[in-house]
Scaffold this active site. Structure first.
Site, PDB file in Angstrom:
ATOM      1  N   ASP A   1       0.872  -1.167   0.000  1.00  0.00           N
ATOM      2  CA  ASP A   1       0.000   0.000   0.000  1.00  0.00           C
ATOM      3  C   ASP A   1       0.917   1.227   0.000  1.00  0.00           C
ATOM      4  OD1 ASP A   1      -2.293   1.641   0.360  1.00  0.00           O
ATOM      5  OD2 ASP A   1      -1.943   1.660   2.517  1.00  0.00           O
TER       6      ASP A   1
ATOM      7  N   ASP B   1      -2.103  -0.921   5.828  1.00  0.00           N
ATOM      8  CA  ASP B   1      -2.449  -0.479   7.174  1.00  0.00           C
ATOM      9  C   ASP B   1      -3.952  -0.506   7.442  1.00  0.00           C
ATOM     10  OD1 ASP B   1      -2.692   1.687   5.347  1.00  0.00           O
ATOM     11  OD2 ASP B   1      -2.747   3.101   7.005  1.00  0.00           O
TER      12      ASP B   1
END
Length: 216
Positions: free
Chosen positions: A8, A179
């Site tokens: 990410d 996350d």
């Protein structure tokens, strides 16, 4: 055996500052309630349309201007593109050197992919942040999968499936780092190995810990 690493971007590589972004939209743009559409993981409303490529940067800025409440000399202030872009990019902090070093450490031994919910304004700024560290983002990743280009956003499984098909990676040979709990669960459901990353943690440490555990 893990052969691919999928990262990410915001929250994992680029630290996020939601408070600074909301404050900038309030003080500079005069958009008092921007926090209602700004999320750390997936945006909502017109912002989500922006991040899934349904509206352009020009259209996004025009919508932002309709929310401005700044009066100058008795008239509504004309908000510039630069002021809007600056305010939006306050969401993105400088990339820590240890994150760059982590990417450099793994890039020769693993296929490196980036999968991000983002938009053209924010991604242009992220490219600058990488340049500030001496690298083009494409030097660190083999391929970029960006929501506004793919017309899809995490945690929808369709964006993962599209990445898997396009890249040819095998999910069981791939470690995905994000996350967002919802994004991690979506990746796990499709067979990816996953690490739920806390932005306060050491990225290299979290990845190496998982890889070492898999090799036992």
């Amino acid at each position: 055996m893990i052969k691919n690493l999928v990262f990410d971007l915001g929250g994992v590589i680029v630290p996020l500052n939601r408070v600074a972004c909301i404050r900038a939209f309030n003080d500079i743009v005069g958009y008092r309630d921007f926090g209602e559409v700004l999320r750390s993981y997936r945006q909502i409303g017109f912002f989500e349309k922006f991040e899934t490529g349904q509206i352009s940067a020009r259209q996004f800025r025009q919508i932002i201007r309709t929310h401005s409440a700044i009066i100058k000399d008795g008239k509504p202030k004309i908000i510039s593109d630069r002021e809007i872009d600056y305010s939006l990019n306050c969401f993105l902090n400088d990339i820590p050197q240890d994150k760059i070093e982590t990417l450099l450490f793994y890039r020769n031994d693993y296929r490196m992919l980036l999968l991000s919910n983002t938009n053209p304004i924010g991604m242009a700024y992220c490219r600058k942040l990488f340049k500030d560290k001496g690298y083009d983002v494409k030097e660190l990743f083999d391929k970029l999968y960006l929501s506004y280009r793919m017309k899809l956003a995490k945690p929808d499984k369709a964006i993962f499936l599209k990445m898997i098909k396009d890249s040819g990676i095998v999910p069981e040979e791939t470690l995905y780092i994000d996350d967002s709990p919802a994004n991690v669960e979506a990746g796990k459901a499709l067979g990816l190995h996953t690490v739920l990353y806390n932005p306060k943690d050491d990225l290299y440490g979290k990845i190496s810990e998982y890889l070492e555990r898999e090799q036992r």
